[in-house]
Design a protein around this motif. Sequence first.
Motif, PDB file in Angstrom:
ATOM      1  N   ALA A 196     -91.563 -17.243 -59.296  1.00 34.05           N
ATOM      2  CA  ALA A 196     -91.932 -15.872 -58.944  1.00 34.05           C
ATOM      3  C   ALA A 196     -93.446 -15.736 -58.829  1.00 34.05           C
ATOM      4  CB  ALA A 196     -91.387 -14.912 -59.998  1.00 34.05           C
ATOM      5  N   LEU A 197     -94.187 -16.346 -59.799  1.00 34.04           N
ATOM      6  CA  LEU A 197     -95.648 -16.202 -59.782  1.00 34.04           C
ATOM      7  C   LEU A 197     -96.254 -16.932 -58.579  1.00 34.04           C
ATOM      8  CD1 LEU A 197     -96.427 -16.547 -63.601  1.00 34.04           C
ATOM      9  CD2 LEU A 197     -96.670 -14.494 -62.175  1.00 34.04           C
ATOM     10  N   GLU A 198     -95.685 -18.107 -58.215  1.00 34.39           N
ATOM     11  CA  GLU A 198     -96.197 -18.829 -57.041  1.00 34.39           C
ATOM     12  C   GLU A 198     -95.955 -18.039 -55.774  1.00 34.39           C
ATOM     13  OE1 GLU A 198     -96.058 -23.472 -58.571  1.00 34.39           O
ATOM     14  OE2 GLU A 198     -94.426 -22.701 -57.304  1.00 34.39           O
ATOM     15  N   ALA A 199     -94.781 -17.445 -55.685  1.00 32.86           N
ATOM     16  CA  ALA A 199     -94.467 -16.639 -54.505  1.00 32.86           C
ATOM     17  C   ALA A 199     -95.448 -15.473 -54.389  1.00 32.86           C
ATOM     18  CB  ALA A 199     -93.033 -16.120 -54.583  1.00 32.86           C
ATOM     19  N   GLU A 200     -95.736 -14.850 -55.542  1.00 33.04           N
ATOM     20  CA  GLU A 200     -96.676 -13.725 -55.536  1.00 33.04           C
ATOM     21  C   GLU A 200     -98.082 -14.194 -55.114  1.00 33.04           C
ATOM     22  OE1 GLU A 200     -96.462 -10.717 -55.534  1.00 33.04           O
ATOM     23  OE2 GLU A 200     -98.413  -9.909 -56.144  1.00 33.04           O
ATOM     24  N   ARG A 201     -98.517 -15.339 -55.665  1.00 32.71           N
ATOM     25  CA  ARG A 201     -99.835 -15.870 -55.314  1.00 32.71           C
ATOM     26  C   ARG A 201     -99.910 -16.119 -53.805  1.00 32.71           C
ATOM     27  NH1 ARG A 201    -100.473 -21.930 -56.608  1.00 32.71           N
ATOM     28  NH2 ARG A 201     -98.979 -21.844 -54.894  1.00 32.71           N
TER      29      ARG A 201
END
Length: 350
Positions: free
Chosen positions: A85-90
């Motif tokens: 999720a955090l990579e997608a957001e980044r």
Amino acid sequence: MTDRDQPTVDAVIAARDEGLAALQAAPDLDALDAAKRTHMGKRSTLASLQRGLGTLDDAERREVGRALNEAREALAEVEARSRQALEAERDRVQLAAEAVDVTLPPRTPPRGALHPVLETIDALLDAFTGLGYTPVTGPEVESEWHNFEALNIPADHPARGLMDTIYVQGLGAEPDQVGITPMLLRTHTSPVQARVLRTQEPPVYIVVPGRVYRSDVADATHLPAFHQIEGLAVDRSLSFADLRGTLAAAVRSLLGPDVPIRLRPHHFQFTEPSCEVDAYYDGHWMELLGAGMVPPNVLSACGIDPDAWQGFAFGMGPERLAMMRHGVTDIRQFVDGDLRFLSAQTTVSP
Ligand code: PHE
């Protein structure tokens, strides 16, 4: 080993829940890495509980061991999900920042152009090189001797007064008979005539573009620093008719094939006879240049036998021509550096 690290199923579940909470709460990838190190790494509570398994009896060890495995799996799963999720957001933030709007009109970089005076000098040089003349330049800081004496303008001659000369401090040394001489900013390009005649065997066909200086106050028709183009031809049988034909050809190639010229008698110290040349342009006669035959004593002052050679010379101001060609009414516009003026000028060709 502290009480907390005593391997029990409750201790495992407490450590697991603490880890899950930290992994889920991590706001970014750095925080997630930190939480992973704290709760899943070698120095995590779970790792030390694992190390304590050896102190338990078989039944307890199996029970607590199973709980540890389940806890690690749960943590690994939540960690992987959070990371995704955090990579997608980044990536989403980065893409938004780098987004290119292909529908925007392109930015056109400002385009430079030749200055109208330079453009005119180029056109003049083209015209004269086409007639067989070679471009030559000379120094802007010039000796009084080349600027005046060599051109028949002795120290007490009133023509010096007309030139509003700017002298520079100190003396200059010129080779051979000239010796030590006061230095000045040349008031015309004619001293290059003397320089070339003293160093070059005739026949000579030269054009000399360059900047010249007079202590004039700038107004609509004068600048203290401006340009001239000088021409000099020395050959075995040159006449005034050759001078006229040469100038007519140059003016035609510059202003157009049908532009008439006229010669008016004039006086220059370093030509005899002398004339001024006008061109009929835009409904009236415009003064373009000064010219004349090189007199015998100028030739002999430069070491050329006046019985064997004749010459003619001419000099013109490209600023004035550029004003005609570009419809400029105030010569100061050429040096104001105002981009609105400069970018409004387009290259002119007849
Ligand atoms: N040097 C003269 C001037 O500055 C122009 C000129 C050049 C006249 C050559 C005759 C021959 O006014």
